[in-house]
Design an enzyme around this catalytic site. Structure first.
Site, PDB file in Angstrom:
ATOM      1  N   HIS A  96       0.447  -1.194  -0.314  1.00  0.00           N
ATOM      2  CA  HIS A  96      -0.028   0.230   0.092  1.00  0.00           C
ATOM      3  C   HIS A  96       0.657   1.038  -0.009  1.00  0.00           C
ATOM      4  CE1 HIS A  96       1.205  -0.104   4.477  1.00  0.00           C
ATOM      5  NE2 HIS A  96       1.006   1.396   4.221  1.00  0.00           N
TER       6      HIS A  96
HETATM    7  C1  UD1 Z   1      -0.815   5.796   5.916  1.00  0.00           C
HETATM    8  C2  UD1 Z   1       0.123   6.705   6.436  1.00  0.00           C
HETATM    9  C3  UD1 Z   1       1.216   5.588   6.246  1.00  0.00           C
HETATM   10  C4  UD1 Z   1       0.329   4.501   6.315  1.00  0.00           C
HETATM   11  C5  UD1 Z   1      -1.082   4.067   6.072  1.00  0.00           C
HETATM   12  C6  UD1 Z   1      -1.249   2.870   7.140  1.00  0.00           C
HETATM   13  C7  UD1 Z   1       0.780   9.399   5.847  1.00  0.00           C
HETATM   14  C8  UD1 Z   1       1.871   9.803   4.760  1.00  0.00           C
HETATM   15  N1  UD1 Z   1       0.780   7.739   5.710  1.00  0.00           N
HETATM   16  O1  UD1 Z   1      -1.265   6.213   4.335  1.00  0.00           O
HETATM   17  O2  UD1 Z   1       2.284   5.904   6.381  1.00  0.00           O
HETATM   18  O3  UD1 Z   1       1.451   2.655   6.395  1.00  0.00           O
HETATM   19  O4  UD1 Z   1      -1.712   5.261   6.906  1.00  0.00           O
HETATM   20  O5  UD1 Z   1      -2.526   1.991   6.600  1.00  0.00           O
HETATM   21  O6  UD1 Z   1       0.168   9.387   7.017  1.00  0.00           O
HETATM   22  N2  UD1 Z   1      -7.975   5.875   1.822  1.00  0.00           N
HETATM   23  C9  UD1 Z   1     -10.138   5.194   2.286  1.00  0.00           C
HETATM   24  N3  UD1 Z   1     -10.084   5.454   3.261  1.00  0.00           N
HETATM   25  C10 UD1 Z   1      -9.482   5.605   4.314  1.00  0.00           C
HETATM   26  C11 UD1 Z   1      -8.791   6.074   4.129  1.00  0.00           C
HETATM   27  C12 UD1 Z   1      -7.777   6.354   3.251  1.00  0.00           C
HETATM   28  O7  UD1 Z   1     -10.328   4.890   0.605  1.00  0.00           O
HETATM   29  O8  UD1 Z   1     -10.464   5.405   5.080  1.00  0.00           O
HETATM   30  C13 UD1 Z   1      -8.267   6.091   0.547  1.00  0.00           C
HETATM   31  C14 UD1 Z   1      -8.626   7.586   0.157  1.00  0.00           C
HETATM   32  O9  UD1 Z   1      -7.880   6.846  -1.051  1.00  0.00           O
HETATM   33  C15 UD1 Z   1      -6.670   7.932   0.362  1.00  0.00           C
HETATM   34  C16 UD1 Z   1      -5.855   6.756   0.270  1.00  0.00           C
HETATM   35  O10 UD1 Z   1      -6.521   5.847   0.695  1.00  0.00           O
HETATM   36  O11 UD1 Z   1      -6.610   9.063  -0.380  1.00  0.00           O
HETATM   37  C17 UD1 Z   1      -4.172   7.764   0.982  1.00  0.00           C
HETATM   38  O12 UD1 Z   1      -5.018   7.897   2.283  1.00  0.00           O
HETATM   39  P1  UD1 Z   1      -3.957   8.390   3.117  1.00  0.00           P
HETATM   40  O13 UD1 Z   1      -4.664   8.069   4.867  1.00  0.00           O
HETATM   41  O14 UD1 Z   1      -3.366   9.563   2.918  1.00  0.00           O
HETATM   42  O15 UD1 Z   1      -3.007   7.470   3.608  1.00  0.00           O
HETATM   43  P2  UD1 Z   1      -2.581   6.168   3.672  1.00  0.00           P
HETATM   44  O16 UD1 Z   1      -2.247   5.630   2.131  1.00  0.00           O
HETATM   45  O17 UD1 Z   1      -3.569   5.580   4.120  1.00  0.00           O
HETATM   46  N1  UDP Z   2      -3.743  -5.189   9.082  1.00  0.00           N
HETATM   47  C1  UDP Z   2      -4.780  -5.287   9.419  1.00  0.00           C
HETATM   48  N2  UDP Z   2      -5.470  -6.269   8.697  1.00  0.00           N
HETATM   49  C2  UDP Z   2      -5.447  -6.275   6.944  1.00  0.00           C
HETATM   50  C3  UDP Z   2      -3.386  -5.654   7.128  1.00  0.00           C
HETATM   51  C4  UDP Z   2      -2.775  -5.035   7.838  1.00  0.00           C
HETATM   52  O1  UDP Z   2      -5.244  -6.244  10.648  1.00  0.00           O
HETATM   53  O2  UDP Z   2      -6.089  -6.643   6.269  1.00  0.00           O
HETATM   54  C5  UDP Z   2      -2.595  -4.937  10.663  1.00  0.00           C
HETATM   55  C6  UDP Z   2      -1.374  -5.807  10.085  1.00  0.00           C
HETATM   56  O3  UDP Z   2      -1.596  -6.984  11.415  1.00  0.00           O
HETATM   57  C7  UDP Z   2      -0.140  -4.353  11.222  1.00  0.00           C
HETATM   58  C8  UDP Z   2      -0.842  -3.362  10.536  1.00  0.00           C
HETATM   59  O4  UDP Z   2      -2.429  -3.436   9.938  1.00  0.00           O
HETATM   60  O5  UDP Z   2      -0.659  -5.027  12.692  1.00  0.00           O
HETATM   61  C9  UDP Z   2      -0.129  -2.552   9.641  1.00  0.00           C
HETATM   62  O6  UDP Z   2      -0.900  -1.807   9.535  1.00  0.00           O
HETATM   63  P1  UDP Z   2      -0.475  -1.075   7.836  1.00  0.00           P
HETATM   64  O7  UDP Z   2       0.041  -2.171   6.841  1.00  0.00           O
HETATM   65  O8  UDP Z   2      -1.154  -0.153   7.049  1.00  0.00           O
HETATM   66  O9  UDP Z   2       0.697   0.106   8.036  1.00  0.00           O
HETATM   67  P2  UDP Z   2       1.963   0.517   8.570  1.00  0.00           P
HETATM   68  O10 UDP Z   2       2.249  -0.194   9.554  1.00  0.00           O
HETATM   69  O11 UDP Z   2       2.694  -0.164   6.699  1.00  0.00           O
HETATM   70  O12 UDP Z   2       2.307   1.366   8.742  1.00  0.00           O
END
Ligand code: UD1
Ligand code: UDP
Length: 366
Positions: A205
């Site tokens: 992601h």
């Molecule tokens: C964010 C964090 C990343 C983390 C991830 C965990 C930052 C810069 N990035 O990335 O470090 O690993 O969360 O999962 O803070 N969206 C939805 N539903 C939601 C949230 C987001 O559909 O509830 C979609 C939207 O299209 C949005 C995109 O995901 O534009 C990105 O969301 P955003 O919160 O900006 O960053 P993540 O990729 O989730």
């Molecule tokens: N995770 C979850 N469901 C999923 C994918 C990930 O519960 O479908 C959990 C996973 O076990 C871990 C956390 O989400 O604890 C990791 O989050 P993510 O990969 O979104 O973010 P990152 O750790 O890269 O910031």
């Protein structure tokens, strides 16, 4: 001392849950402020429900946006809550925009900040997360470094020794608190028609991968090659950012890669435990694979979790299809009897103890 806990995304909820539980257990007054960075049920409310966490006192509904918009709005909204609540200490966890916003709001109000998971460094400043971590660390009075390695990184940047506390990572607490229930109560294997030890698990992601059409296509090709040659399906619970990218670029998902909606923690933990191999660009998933003794191939050129490489639990494969396949082969040839480098599962208790015992506010050097 009163604590405010700022969180906003899936990994922050999972890794702060043990601290919330510890505050409850020690009857420490605390408030949870949810920024609303994640708002889809599958990325946020599902975790509050299944981890039995109380509903956050504040839900800020900031939502998605450019980094500046999102961060700016969060600073404004967090500041308003902090002015109302007047906590002694604010805790943030990890490296998201919610973390940076919480850190800046504290700096502006001179409220003490504690950074959980301090000192992680990928040394890749292209990653928004790397900048967020560095800024949050340098804004913090309490730096909760998960390992000696993360403490060393902080010391190299000139951060005072007395601000750094090596506690282990709260992800170990989370895994220990949920693993038994996960294995006993999950129906995920039936739901997806999977047999333990006969499938691989994928998460991807990261913005720098999935927002780049060529890189994401190459990653998918590599994972597809692993599936074909191992003759195993790969389950891919797909984050909305990645699902949007697949649709926007019109990418083809290889035959044996099965995308499903993001899973709750219990099901995901069970799937991690039963996987032959985990392929991921996630930070938390690299750690959990290492803790659970499941071989991991990281689909990135670098990692801020070098401890996983040092104990031979992980390899960096990037997004080139052949190196993903070779990484998978290499990991499957290793025996998964490495030591868990992330602590003993008492990180949350240590963190809460440090805050409780610090009657004299720590001061930022200089
Ligand atoms: C964010 C964090 C990343 C983390 C991830 C965990 C930052 C810069 N990035 O990335 O470090 O690993 O969360 O999962 O803070 N969206 C939805 N539903 C939601 C949230 C987001 O559909 O509830 C979609 C939207 O299209 C949005 C995109 O995901 O534009 C990105 O969301 P955003 O919160 O900006 O960053 P993540 O990729 O989730
Ligand atoms: N995770 C979850 N469901 C999923 C994918 C990930 O519960 O479908 C959990 C996973 O076990 C871990 C956390 O989400 O604890 C990791 O989050 P993510 O990969 O979104 O973010 P990152 O750790 O890269 O910031």
């Amino acid at each position: 001392r009163e604590i405010a806990i700022v969180l906003g995304t899936r990994p922050e909820i999972i890794k702060l849950a043990p601290i919330i539980r510890e505050c409850e257990a020690q009857s420490i007054p605390y408030t949870v402020i949810h920024t609303g960075q994640h708002y889809s049920d599958s990325l946020t409310s599902v975790f509050f429900e299944e981890l039995s966490l109380p509903k956050p006192e504040y839900e800020l509904s900031v939502g998605s946006g450019t980094h500046g918009q999102q961060t700016g709005q969060m600073i404004i909204d967090i500041e308003a809550v902090l002015l109302e609540e007047e906590p002694d200490v604010v805790l943030v966890q990890g490296d998201t925009n919610s973390v940076l916003s919480g850190a800046i709001a504290c700096c502006k109000l001179s409220i003490e900040l504690g950074h959980v998971e301090a000192g992680l460094r990928s040394r890749d400043r292209e990653m928004p997360e790397e900048r967020n971590r560095v800024l949050a660390d340098h804004a913090s009075e309490y730096l909760f470094a998960p390992t000696a390695q993360s403490k060393r990184s902080l010391r190299e940047e000139g951060i005072d020794d007395d601000r750094i506390h090596v506690t282990g990572n709260t992800v170990v607490d989370a895994v220990r608190q949920h693993k038994r229930v996960a294995m006993a109560e999950t129906s995920v294997f039936d739901d997806y028609d999977l047999t333990r030890g006969e499938y691989c698990l994928l998460t991807a992601h990261r913005a720098e991968t999935v927002d780049d059409e060529g890189r994401f296509a190459s990653l998918l090709e590599g994972v597809g090659r692993v599936a074909e040659r191992l003759d195993q399906d790969v389950l891919y619970p797909i984050h909305p950012r990645a699902a949007n990218a697949v649709a926007e670029f019109g990418l083809e998902i290889p035959d044996r890669v099965r995308t499903v909606d993001p899973l709750d923690y219990i099901d995901f933990l069970a799937l991690e435990s039963g996987a032959t191999l985990i392929l991921t660009d996630s930070g938390g998933v690299q750690e959990e694979a290492c803790i659970l003794g499941v071989p991991c191939v990281t689909l990135r050129e670098n990692t801020e979790r070098p401890e996983t490489l040092a104990v031979d639990a992980n390899v960096l494969a990037g997004t080139d299809p052949q190196s993903i396949y070779e990484g998978a082969r290499e990991m499957l040839d290793r025996s998964p009897n490495w030591e868990n480098p992330f602590g003993d599962g008492d990180a949350a208790a240590r963190i809460v103890d440090v805050i409780r015992q610090s009657e004299t506010p720590a001061r930022v050097a200089g």
